[in-house]
Design a protein around this motif. Structure first.
Motif, mmCIF file in Angstrom:
data_model
loop_
_atom_site.group_PDB
_atom_site.id
_atom_site.type_symbol
_atom_site.label_atom_id
_atom_site.label_comp_id
_atom_site.label_asym_id
_atom_site.label_seq_id
_atom_site.Cartn_x
_atom_site.Cartn_y
_atom_site.Cartn_z
ATOM 1 N N TYR A 279 0.851 -1.185 0.000
ATOM 2 C CA TYR A 279 0.000 0.000 0.000
ATOM 3 C C TYR A 279 0.888 1.238 0.000
ATOM 4 N N GLU A 280 0.471 2.240 -0.744
ATOM 5 C CA GLU A 280 1.151 3.531 -0.700
ATOM 6 C C GLU A 280 0.283 4.518 0.054
ATOM 7 N N TYR A 281 0.915 5.149 1.046
ATOM 8 C CA TYR A 281 0.230 6.137 1.878
ATOM 9 C C TYR A 281 0.206 7.463 1.126
ATOM 10 N N LYS A 282 -0.992 7.998 0.899
ATOM 11 C CA LYS A 282 -1.159 9.131 -0.014
ATOM 12 C C LYS A 282 -1.433 10.462 0.668
ATOM 13 N N GLU A 283 -1.773 10.444 1.955
ATOM 14 C CA GLU A 283 -2.253 11.677 2.583
ATOM 15 C C GLU A 283 -1.142 12.706 2.773
ATOM 16 N N ARG A 284 0.051 12.259 3.148
ATOM 17 C CA ARG A 284 1.180 13.155 3.418
ATOM 18 C C ARG A 284 2.467 12.334 3.342
ATOM 19 N N PRO A 285 3.645 12.966 3.429
ATOM 20 C CA PRO A 285 4.876 12.174 3.444
ATOM 21 C C PRO A 285 4.902 11.211 4.626
ATOM 22 N N LEU A 286 5.286 9.979 4.358
ATOM 23 C CA LEU A 286 5.410 8.958 5.388
ATOM 24 C C LEU A 286 6.863 8.906 5.845
ATOM 25 N N HIS A 287 7.079 9.076 7.148
ATOM 26 C CA HIS A 287 8.425 9.068 7.712
ATOM 27 C C HIS A 287 8.594 7.933 8.708
ATOM 28 N N ALA A 288 7.675 6.969 8.689
ATOM 29 C CA ALA A 288 7.631 5.911 9.694
ATOM 30 C C ALA A 288 8.809 4.962 9.572
ATOM 31 N N LYS A 289 9.183 4.389 10.725
ATOM 32 C CA LYS A 289 10.163 3.304 10.796
ATOM 33 C C LYS A 289 9.658 2.299 11.840
ATOM 34 N N ILE A 290 8.505 1.699 11.560
ATOM 35 C CA ILE A 290 7.856 0.832 12.541
ATOM 36 C C ILE A 290 7.437 -0.482 11.879
ATOM 37 N N ALA A 291 7.219 -1.505 12.709
ATOM 38 C CA ALA A 291 6.749 -2.792 12.209
ATOM 39 C C ALA A 291 6.130 -3.566 13.352
ATOM 40 N N ILE A 292 5.215 -4.481 13.010
ATOM 41 C CA ILE A 292 4.659 -5.410 13.979
ATOM 42 C C ILE A 292 4.672 -6.810 13.371
ATOM 43 N N TRP A 297 4.991 -8.731 18.964
ATOM 44 C CA TRP A 297 6.271 -8.090 18.629
ATOM 45 C C TRP A 297 6.043 -6.769 17.902
ATOM 46 N N ALA A 298 6.897 -5.780 18.221
ATOM 47 C CA ALA A 298 6.846 -4.490 17.523
ATOM 48 C C ALA A 298 8.220 -3.854 17.582
ATOM 49 N N THR A 299 8.477 -2.962 16.647
ATOM 50 C CA THR A 299 9.683 -2.139 16.706
ATOM 51 C C THR A 299 9.345 -0.715 16.319
ATOM 52 N N VAL A 300 10.007 0.224 17.002
ATOM 53 C CA VAL A 300 9.890 1.657 16.741
ATOM 54 C C VAL A 300 11.290 2.239 16.850
ATOM 55 N N GLY A 301 11.644 3.146 15.958
ATOM 56 C CA GLY A 301 12.966 3.760 16.056
ATOM 57 C C GLY A 301 13.296 4.628 14.872
ATOM 58 N N SER A 302 14.582 4.723 14.573
ATOM 59 C CA SER A 302 15.060 5.663 13.562
ATOM 60 C C SER A 302 15.473 4.998 12.264
ATOM 61 N N SER A 303 15.534 3.664 12.221
ATOM 62 C CA SER A 303 16.146 2.987 11.084
ATOM 63 C C SER A 303 15.168 2.751 9.947
ATOM 64 N N ASN A 304 15.480 3.317 8.795
ATOM 65 C CA ASN A 304 14.795 2.935 7.573
ATOM 66 C C ASN A 304 15.308 1.568 7.132
ATOM 67 N N LEU A 305 14.651 1.004 6.139
ATOM 68 C CA LEU A 305 15.108 -0.264 5.562
ATOM 69 C C LEU A 305 15.725 0.029 4.205
ATOM 70 N N ASP A 306 16.814 0.778 4.252
ATOM 71 C CA ASP A 306 17.528 1.170 3.034
ATOM 72 C C ASP A 306 19.027 1.114 3.308
ATOM 73 N N PRO A 307 19.867 1.267 2.283
ATOM 74 C CA PRO A 307 21.317 1.119 2.497
ATOM 75 C C PRO A 307 21.911 2.113 3.485
ATOM 76 N N LEU A 308 21.411 3.345 3.520
ATOM 77 C CA LEU A 308 21.969 4.318 4.454
ATOM 78 C C LEU A 308 21.763 3.873 5.896
ATOM 79 N N SER A 309 20.535 3.489 6.236
ATOM 80 C CA SER A 309 20.247 3.104 7.617
ATOM 81 C C SER A 309 20.826 1.744 7.978
ATOM 82 N N LEU A 310 20.753 0.786 7.055
ATOM 83 C CA LEU A 310 21.174 -0.575 7.377
ATOM 84 C C LEU A 310 22.684 -0.767 7.301
ATOM 85 N N SER A 311 23.393 0.145 6.616
ATOM 86 C CA SER A 311 24.808 -0.116 6.370
ATOM 87 C C SER A 311 25.741 1.038 6.692
ATOM 88 N N LEU A 312 25.230 2.246 6.927
ATOM 89 C CA LEU A 312 26.131 3.388 7.087
ATOM 90 C C LEU A 312 25.831 4.250 8.308
#
Length: 412
Positions: A279-292, A297-312
Protein backbone atom coordinates in the motif's frame (compact mmCIF):
# COMPACT_ATOMS: atom_id res chain seq x y z
CA UNK A 1 28.26 -2.98 24.29
CA UNK A 2 25.78 -5.80 23.78
CA UNK A 3 22.20 -5.24 24.87
CA UNK A 4 19.90 -7.98 26.14
CA UNK A 5 16.16 -8.30 26.59
CA UNK A 6 15.04 -6.43 29.71
CA UNK A 7 11.86 -7.31 31.58
CA UNK A 8 9.53 -4.95 33.42
CA UNK A 9 9.03 -2.06 31.01
CA UNK A 10 6.21 0.10 29.77
CA UNK A 11 5.87 1.77 26.37
CA UNK A 12 3.46 4.55 25.39
CA UNK A 13 2.88 5.07 21.68
CA UNK A 14 3.27 8.67 20.46
CA UNK A 15 1.95 9.46 16.98
CA UNK A 16 3.41 12.44 15.12
CA UNK A 17 5.00 15.54 16.58
CA UNK A 18 1.66 16.66 17.99
CA UNK A 19 1.92 13.90 20.62
CA UNK A 20 5.69 13.47 20.72
CA UNK A 21 6.85 17.06 21.25
CA UNK A 22 4.58 17.88 24.24
CA UNK A 23 5.60 14.63 25.94
CA UNK A 24 9.32 15.31 25.43
CA UNK A 25 9.09 18.96 26.48
CA UNK A 26 7.10 18.05 29.61
CA UNK A 27 9.77 15.52 30.53
CA UNK A 28 12.52 18.12 30.02
CA UNK A 29 10.65 20.62 32.18
CA UNK A 30 10.35 18.01 34.93
CA UNK A 31 14.02 16.94 34.79
CA UNK A 32 15.97 17.09 38.05
CA UNK A 33 19.52 15.94 37.21
CA UNK A 34 20.33 15.06 33.61
CA UNK A 35 19.07 15.25 30.02
CA UNK A 36 20.74 13.43 27.11
CA UNK A 37 19.47 14.14 23.59
CA UNK A 38 20.54 12.81 20.21
CA UNK A 39 18.89 13.96 16.99
CA UNK A 40 19.51 14.31 13.30
CA UNK A 41 17.84 17.71 12.78
CA UNK A 42 16.89 20.77 14.83
CA UNK A 43 15.18 23.63 13.00
CA UNK A 44 15.03 27.12 14.45
CA UNK A 45 11.25 27.27 14.09
CA UNK A 46 8.29 26.94 16.42
CA UNK A 47 9.36 23.44 17.47
CA UNK A 48 13.04 24.31 17.81
CA UNK A 49 12.15 27.40 19.83
CA UNK A 50 9.98 25.34 22.19
CA UNK A 51 12.83 22.86 22.62
CA UNK A 52 15.28 25.67 23.34
CA UNK A 53 12.98 27.26 25.93
CA UNK A 54 12.50 23.93 27.74
CA UNK A 55 16.26 23.24 27.76
CA UNK A 56 17.16 26.73 29.02
CA UNK A 57 14.59 26.39 31.80
CA UNK A 58 16.04 23.01 32.81
CA UNK A 59 19.60 24.35 32.70
CA UNK A 60 18.60 27.24 34.97
CA UNK A 61 17.65 24.64 37.60
CA UNK A 62 21.10 23.07 37.45
CA UNK A 63 20.19 20.11 35.23
CA UNK A 64 23.12 18.75 33.24
CA UNK A 65 22.24 18.76 29.52
CA UNK A 66 24.13 17.11 26.66
CA UNK A 67 22.63 17.63 23.18
CA UNK A 68 24.22 15.87 20.19
CA UNK A 69 23.12 16.81 16.68
CA UNK A 70 24.26 15.57 13.30
CA UNK A 71 26.76 17.69 11.40
CA UNK A 72 24.90 17.18 8.13
CA UNK A 73 21.28 17.24 9.26
CA UNK A 74 21.69 20.29 11.52
CA UNK A 75 24.32 22.09 9.43
CA UNK A 76 22.06 25.13 8.93
CA UNK A 77 21.17 25.78 12.57
CA UNK A 78 22.13 29.40 13.19
CA UNK A 79 24.75 30.65 15.62
CA UNK A 80 22.37 32.77 17.70
CA UNK A 81 20.28 29.72 18.60
CA UNK A 82 23.39 27.77 19.57
CA UNK A 83 24.84 30.70 21.52
CA UNK A 84 21.69 31.07 23.64
CA UNK A 85 21.83 27.42 24.66
CA UNK A 86 25.57 27.58 25.36
CA UNK A 87 25.13 30.70 27.49
CA UNK A 88 22.51 28.88 29.56
CA UNK A 89 24.95 26.02 30.21
CA UNK A 90 23.63 23.51 27.68
CA UNK A 91 26.46 21.43 26.18
CA UNK A 92 25.97 20.97 22.44
CA UNK A 93 27.95 18.58 20.25
CA UNK A 94 28.03 18.11 16.48
CA UNK A 95 28.60 14.64 15.06
CA UNK A 96 31.14 14.64 12.24
CA UNK A 97 30.78 18.20 10.94
CA UNK A 98 32.51 18.82 7.61
CA UNK A 99 33.19 22.00 5.63
CA UNK A 100 31.05 22.72 2.62
CA UNK A 101 32.42 22.33 -0.88
CA UNK A 102 31.25 25.13 -3.18
CA UNK A 103 28.49 25.79 -0.66
CA UNK A 104 27.25 22.19 -0.72
CA UNK A 105 27.20 19.80 2.22
CA UNK A 106 29.30 16.80 1.28
CA UNK A 107 29.23 14.76 4.50
CA UNK A 108 26.18 12.72 3.48
CA UNK A 109 27.27 9.28 4.67
CA UNK A 110 27.70 7.73 8.14
CA UNK A 111 25.34 10.18 9.81
CA UNK A 112 24.06 10.28 13.38
CA UNK A 113 20.47 9.40 12.55
CA UNK A 114 19.35 8.30 16.03
CA UNK A 115 16.53 10.13 17.83
CA UNK A 116 16.95 9.57 21.57
CA UNK A 117 15.99 11.47 24.73
CA UNK A 118 16.88 10.25 28.23
CA UNK A 119 15.77 12.17 31.32
CA UNK A 120 17.23 11.49 34.78
CA UNK A 121 17.98 7.89 33.78
CA UNK A 122 14.29 7.15 34.48
CA UNK A 123 12.40 8.09 31.32
CA UNK A 124 13.39 7.75 27.67
CA UNK A 125 12.06 8.39 24.19
CA UNK A 126 13.01 6.71 20.91
CA UNK A 127 11.52 7.76 17.60
CA UNK A 128 12.05 8.75 14.00
CA UNK A 129 11.00 12.32 14.78
CA UNK A 130 13.27 15.35 14.34
CA UNK A 131 12.72 18.76 15.95
CA UNK A 132 10.97 20.76 13.27
CA UNK A 133 7.63 21.97 11.94
CA UNK A 134 7.69 19.24 9.28
CA UNK A 135 6.67 16.72 11.96
CA UNK A 136 3.36 18.50 12.56
CA UNK A 137 1.12 17.00 9.85
CA UNK A 138 -2.05 18.15 11.56
CA UNK A 139 -0.88 21.74 11.02
CA UNK A 140 1.07 21.64 7.74
CA UNK A 141 0.16 19.83 4.53
CA UNK A 142 3.69 18.50 4.05
CA UNK A 143 4.10 17.51 7.70
CA UNK A 144 5.32 13.93 8.04
CA UNK A 145 3.51 10.93 9.46
CA UNK A 146 5.82 9.43 12.09
CA UNK A 147 6.03 7.57 15.39
CA UNK A 148 7.84 7.36 18.71
CA UNK A 149 7.56 5.69 22.10
CA UNK A 150 7.98 6.92 25.65
CA UNK A 151 9.43 4.17 27.82
CA UNK A 152 9.94 3.54 31.51
CA UNK A 153 11.64 0.66 33.28
CA UNK A 154 15.04 -1.05 33.19
CA UNK A 155 15.35 -0.55 29.41
CA UNK A 156 15.98 3.16 30.11
CA UNK A 157 19.35 2.22 31.57
CA UNK A 158 20.41 0.65 28.26
CA UNK A 159 19.25 3.66 26.27
CA UNK A 160 21.22 5.94 28.57
CA UNK A 161 24.29 3.72 28.24
CA UNK A 162 24.09 3.97 24.46
CA UNK A 163 23.79 7.77 24.57
CA UNK A 164 26.62 8.05 27.10
CA UNK A 165 28.87 5.74 25.06
CA UNK A 166 28.66 8.02 22.03
CA UNK A 167 29.84 10.98 24.11
CA UNK A 168 32.56 9.09 25.96
CA UNK A 169 33.96 7.19 22.98
CA UNK A 170 34.37 10.43 21.05
CA UNK A 171 35.91 12.12 24.12
CA UNK A 172 33.18 14.77 24.25
CA UNK A 173 32.77 14.23 28.00
CA UNK A 174 34.89 12.68 30.73
CA UNK A 175 32.75 13.05 33.84
CA UNK A 176 29.41 11.52 32.85
CA UNK A 177 28.68 8.71 35.35
CA UNK A 178 28.46 5.25 33.86
CA UNK A 179 25.27 4.40 35.73
CA UNK A 180 22.60 6.11 37.79
CA UNK A 181 21.41 2.85 39.33
CA UNK A 182 18.99 0.24 38.06
CA UNK A 183 15.69 1.71 36.94
CA UNK A 184 12.71 0.23 38.77
CA UNK A 185 10.20 -1.92 36.85
CA UNK A 186 7.34 0.08 35.37
CA UNK A 187 5.33 -2.52 33.47
CA UNK A 188 5.48 -6.07 32.15
CA UNK A 189 6.84 -5.61 28.61
CA UNK A 190 10.19 -7.16 27.64
CA UNK A 191 12.25 -4.78 25.48
CA UNK A 192 15.61 -4.84 23.79
CA UNK A 193 17.58 -1.91 22.44
CA UNK A 194 19.44 -2.38 19.17
CA UNK A 195 21.84 0.19 17.79
CA UNK A 196 23.68 0.30 14.49
CA UNK A 197 27.18 1.70 14.19
CA UNK A 198 30.20 1.14 11.96
CA UNK A 199 32.25 -0.80 14.51
CA UNK A 200 30.70 -3.50 16.70
CA UNK A 201 27.01 -3.30 15.79
CA UNK A 202 26.93 -3.19 12.01
CA UNK A 203 23.93 -5.51 11.54
CA UNK A 204 22.17 -5.61 14.94
CA UNK A 205 18.96 -3.91 13.81
CA UNK A 206 18.76 -5.92 10.61
CA UNK A 207 19.39 -9.13 12.58
CA UNK A 208 16.40 -8.41 14.82
CA UNK A 209 14.17 -7.76 11.81
CA UNK A 210 15.30 -11.03 10.22
CA UNK A 211 14.62 -12.98 13.43
CA UNK A 212 11.12 -11.50 13.72
CA UNK A 213 10.29 -12.20 10.08
CA UNK A 214 11.47 -15.81 10.40
CA UNK A 215 9.45 -16.31 13.58
CA UNK A 216 6.23 -14.77 12.21
CA UNK A 217 3.35 -17.20 11.72
CA UNK A 218 0.32 -15.06 10.94
CA UNK A 219 1.09 -11.45 10.01
CA UNK A 220 3.83 -8.94 9.32
CA UNK A 221 3.02 -5.29 8.86
CA UNK A 222 5.86 -2.89 8.04
CA UNK A 223 5.50 0.88 7.59
CA UNK A 224 8.77 2.35 6.37
CA UNK A 225 9.65 5.61 4.71
CA UNK A 226 12.65 4.60 2.64
CA UNK A 227 12.26 0.95 1.63
CA UNK A 228 15.11 -0.55 -0.37
CA UNK A 229 16.05 -3.57 1.74
CA UNK A 230 19.10 -5.79 1.83
CA UNK A 231 19.18 -9.10 -0.03
CA UNK A 232 18.46 -11.09 3.09
CA UNK A 233 15.56 -8.91 4.26
CA UNK A 234 14.02 -9.11 0.79
CA UNK A 235 14.52 -12.89 0.77
CA UNK A 236 13.05 -13.33 4.26
CA UNK A 237 9.95 -11.26 3.45
CA UNK A 238 9.28 -13.27 0.29
CA UNK A 239 9.87 -16.55 2.15
CA UNK A 240 7.45 -15.52 4.89
CA UNK A 241 4.75 -14.70 2.34
CA UNK A 242 5.27 -18.04 0.59
CA UNK A 243 4.71 -19.96 3.84
CA UNK A 244 1.38 -18.19 4.37
CA UNK A 245 2.24 -15.16 6.52
CA UNK A 246 0.14 -12.11 5.64
CA UNK A 247 2.92 -9.67 4.71
CA UNK A 248 1.85 -6.04 4.26
CA UNK A 249 4.06 -3.07 3.40
CA UNK A 250 2.97 0.55 3.84
CA UNK A 251 5.30 2.76 1.82
CA UNK A 252 5.47 6.33 0.61
CA UNK A 253 2.94 7.42 -1.98
CA UNK A 254 3.47 11.13 -1.49
CA UNK A 255 7.21 11.19 -0.81
CA UNK A 256 9.21 14.13 0.49
CA UNK A 257 11.96 12.94 -1.88
CA UNK A 258 10.66 11.50 -5.19
CA UNK A 259 13.71 9.28 -5.71
CA UNK A 260 12.71 7.27 -2.65
CA UNK A 261 9.48 6.15 -4.29
CA UNK A 262 11.21 5.43 -7.60
CA UNK A 263 13.60 3.01 -5.89
CA UNK A 264 10.91 1.32 -3.78
CA UNK A 265 8.47 0.97 -6.66
CA UNK A 266 11.12 -0.76 -8.77
CA UNK A 267 10.75 -3.76 -6.42
CA UNK A 268 6.95 -3.93 -6.44
CA UNK A 269 6.48 -6.54 -9.20
CA UNK A 270 8.87 -8.98 -7.56
CA UNK A 271 7.26 -8.58 -4.12
CA UNK A 272 3.70 -8.90 -5.41
CA UNK A 273 4.49 -12.18 -7.20
CA UNK A 274 5.09 -13.79 -3.81
CA UNK A 275 1.82 -12.55 -2.34
CA UNK A 276 3.10 -9.53 -0.44
CA UNK A 277 0.54 -6.76 -0.28
CA UNK A 278 1.81 -3.22 -0.86
CA UNK A 279 0.00 0.00 0.00
CA UNK A 280 1.15 3.53 -0.70
CA UNK A 281 0.23 6.14 1.88
CA UNK A 282 -1.16 9.13 -0.01
CA UNK A 283 -2.25 11.68 2.58
CA UNK A 284 1.18 13.15 3.42
CA UNK A 285 4.88 12.17 3.44
CA UNK A 286 5.41 8.96 5.39
CA UNK A 287 8.43 9.07 7.71
CA UNK A 288 7.63 5.91 9.69
CA UNK A 289 10.16 3.30 10.80
CA UNK A 290 7.86 0.83 12.54
CA UNK A 291 6.75 -2.79 12.21
CA UNK A 292 4.66 -5.41 13.98
CA UNK A 293 4.70 -9.21 13.81
CA UNK A 294 1.88 -11.51 14.91
CA UNK A 295 0.15 -10.24 18.09
CA UNK A 296 3.04 -9.23 20.35
CA UNK A 297 6.27 -8.09 18.63
CA UNK A 298 6.85 -4.49 17.52
CA UNK A 299 9.68 -2.14 16.71
CA UNK A 300 9.89 1.66 16.74
CA UNK A 301 12.97 3.76 16.06
CA UNK A 302 15.06 5.66 13.56
CA UNK A 303 16.15 2.99 11.08
CA UNK A 304 14.79 2.93 7.57
CA UNK A 305 15.11 -0.26 5.56
CA UNK A 306 17.53 1.17 3.03
CA UNK A 307 21.32 1.12 2.50
CA UNK A 308 21.97 4.32 4.45
CA UNK A 309 20.25 3.10 7.62
CA UNK A 310 21.17 -0.57 7.38
CA UNK A 311 24.81 -0.12 6.37
CA UNK A 312 26.13 3.39 7.09
CA UNK A 313 24.23 5.51 9.62
CA UNK A 314 24.16 5.40 13.41
CA UNK A 315 20.65 4.19 14.25
CA UNK A 316 18.61 3.08 17.28
CA UNK A 317 15.47 0.94 17.42
CA UNK A 318 13.57 -0.57 20.31
CA UNK A 319 12.24 -4.10 19.92
CA UNK A 320 9.24 -4.62 22.12
CA UNK A 321 7.09 -7.59 23.13
CA UNK A 322 3.85 -6.00 24.24
CA UNK A 323 0.45 -7.21 23.09
CA UNK A 324 -1.21 -3.86 23.86
CA UNK A 325 1.32 -1.81 21.88
CA UNK A 326 1.06 -4.30 19.02
CA UNK A 327 -2.73 -3.96 19.09
CA UNK A 328 -2.55 -0.15 19.06
CA UNK A 329 -0.16 -0.13 16.13
CA UNK A 330 -2.20 -2.69 14.22
CA UNK A 331 -5.41 -0.72 14.70
CA UNK A 332 -3.71 2.51 13.69
CA UNK A 333 -1.98 1.10 10.61
CA UNK A 334 -5.05 -0.75 9.35
CA UNK A 335 -6.91 2.54 9.79
CA UNK A 336 -4.31 4.24 7.59
CA UNK A 337 -4.78 1.51 4.98
CA UNK A 338 -8.55 1.94 4.99
CA UNK A 339 -8.57 5.73 4.95
CA UNK A 340 -5.38 7.00 3.32
CA UNK A 341 -3.66 4.29 1.28
CA UNK A 342 -3.80 3.03 -2.28
CA UNK A 343 -3.37 -0.68 -3.01
CA UNK A 344 -0.65 -1.45 -5.54
CA UNK A 345 -1.92 -3.98 -8.07
CA UNK A 346 0.21 -6.00 -10.49
CA UNK A 347 -1.09 -3.79 -13.29
CA UNK A 348 0.10 -0.65 -11.51
CA UNK A 349 3.43 -2.26 -10.66
CA UNK A 350 4.04 -3.24 -14.29
CA UNK A 351 3.51 0.23 -15.71
CA UNK A 352 6.69 1.46 -17.35
CA UNK A 353 8.53 -1.69 -16.41
CA UNK A 354 10.16 -1.90 -19.83
CA UNK A 355 12.30 1.12 -18.95
CA UNK A 356 12.38 0.69 -15.17
CA UNK A 357 13.66 -2.91 -15.16
CA UNK A 358 17.21 -2.09 -16.33
CA UNK A 359 17.29 0.93 -13.99
CA UNK A 360 16.09 -1.22 -11.12
CA UNK A 361 18.70 -3.90 -11.79
CA UNK A 362 21.56 -1.42 -11.91
CA UNK A 363 20.44 0.74 -9.00
CA UNK A 364 19.56 -2.18 -6.72
CA UNK A 365 22.86 -3.95 -7.14
CA UNK A 366 24.85 -0.71 -7.02
CA UNK A 367 23.17 0.41 -3.79
CA UNK A 368 23.51 -3.03 -2.23
CA UNK A 369 27.27 -2.99 -2.80
CA UNK A 370 27.78 0.74 -2.28
CA UNK A 371 28.00 0.54 1.55
CA UNK A 372 30.72 -2.11 1.23
CA UNK A 373 32.78 0.07 -1.06
CA UNK A 374 32.27 2.96 1.33
CA UNK A 375 33.68 0.77 4.07
CA UNK A 376 36.84 0.28 2.04
CA UNK A 377 37.36 4.03 1.95
CA UNK A 378 36.74 5.42 5.46
CA UNK A 379 38.30 8.76 4.54
CA UNK A 380 38.39 9.93 8.16
CA UNK A 381 37.30 8.94 11.62
CA UNK A 382 33.94 10.48 12.57
CA UNK A 383 34.23 12.84 15.51
CA UNK A 384 32.21 14.93 17.93
CA UNK A 385 32.98 18.64 18.14
CA UNK A 386 31.59 21.27 20.52
CA UNK A 387 28.86 23.26 18.82
CA UNK A 388 29.68 26.65 20.36
CA UNK A 389 31.78 28.52 17.84
CA UNK A 390 29.39 28.97 14.93
CA UNK A 391 29.13 32.59 13.77
CA UNK A 392 25.88 34.37 14.63
CA UNK A 393 23.23 34.58 11.99
CA UNK A 394 19.60 33.75 11.49
CA UNK A 395 18.53 30.50 9.89
CA UNK A 396 16.12 31.39 7.13
CA UNK A 397 12.60 30.65 8.26
CA UNK A 398 9.94 29.14 6.02
CA UNK A 399 6.59 30.89 5.97
CA UNK A 400 3.36 28.94 5.94
CA UNK A 401 3.04 29.10 2.16
CA UNK A 402 6.48 27.61 1.74
CA UNK A 403 5.65 24.87 4.21
CA UNK A 404 2.65 23.78 2.18
CA UNK A 405 4.89 22.77 -0.71
CA UNK A 406 8.15 22.10 1.08
CA UNK A 407 10.24 19.12 0.03
CA UNK A 408 12.98 18.15 2.48
CA UNK A 409 16.49 17.74 1.16
CA UNK A 410 17.40 15.55 4.11
CA UNK A 411 16.72 11.84 4.43
CA UNK A 412 15.73 12.21 8.07
Amino acid sequence: MKFQWKEGNRADLLINGSEYFPAVFDAIRAARREILIETFIIFNDEVGQALKAALIDAASRGVRIEVTVDGYGTADLDGDYIAELAAAGVHMHSYDPQPRRLGVRTNLFRRLHRKIVVVDGELAFISGINYGWDHLPEKYAMGKQDYGVRVRGPIVGDIRRAARALLVEHQAVQDLPDSQGETAPAGDAPMRLAIRDNYRHRTDIEDHYVAAIRAARRRLLIANAYFFPSYRLWHELRTAARRGVDVILILQGRPDMPWARVLSSSLYSYLLKDGIRIYEYKERPLHAKIAIADEEWATVGSSNLDPLSLSLNLEANLFIRDAELNRQLHAHLTGLIDDSCHLITPEVAERGRWWRAPLMFMSYHFLRHFPVSMGWQPGHTPRLEPLTDKPPGKQQALDDADKEGYESERNG
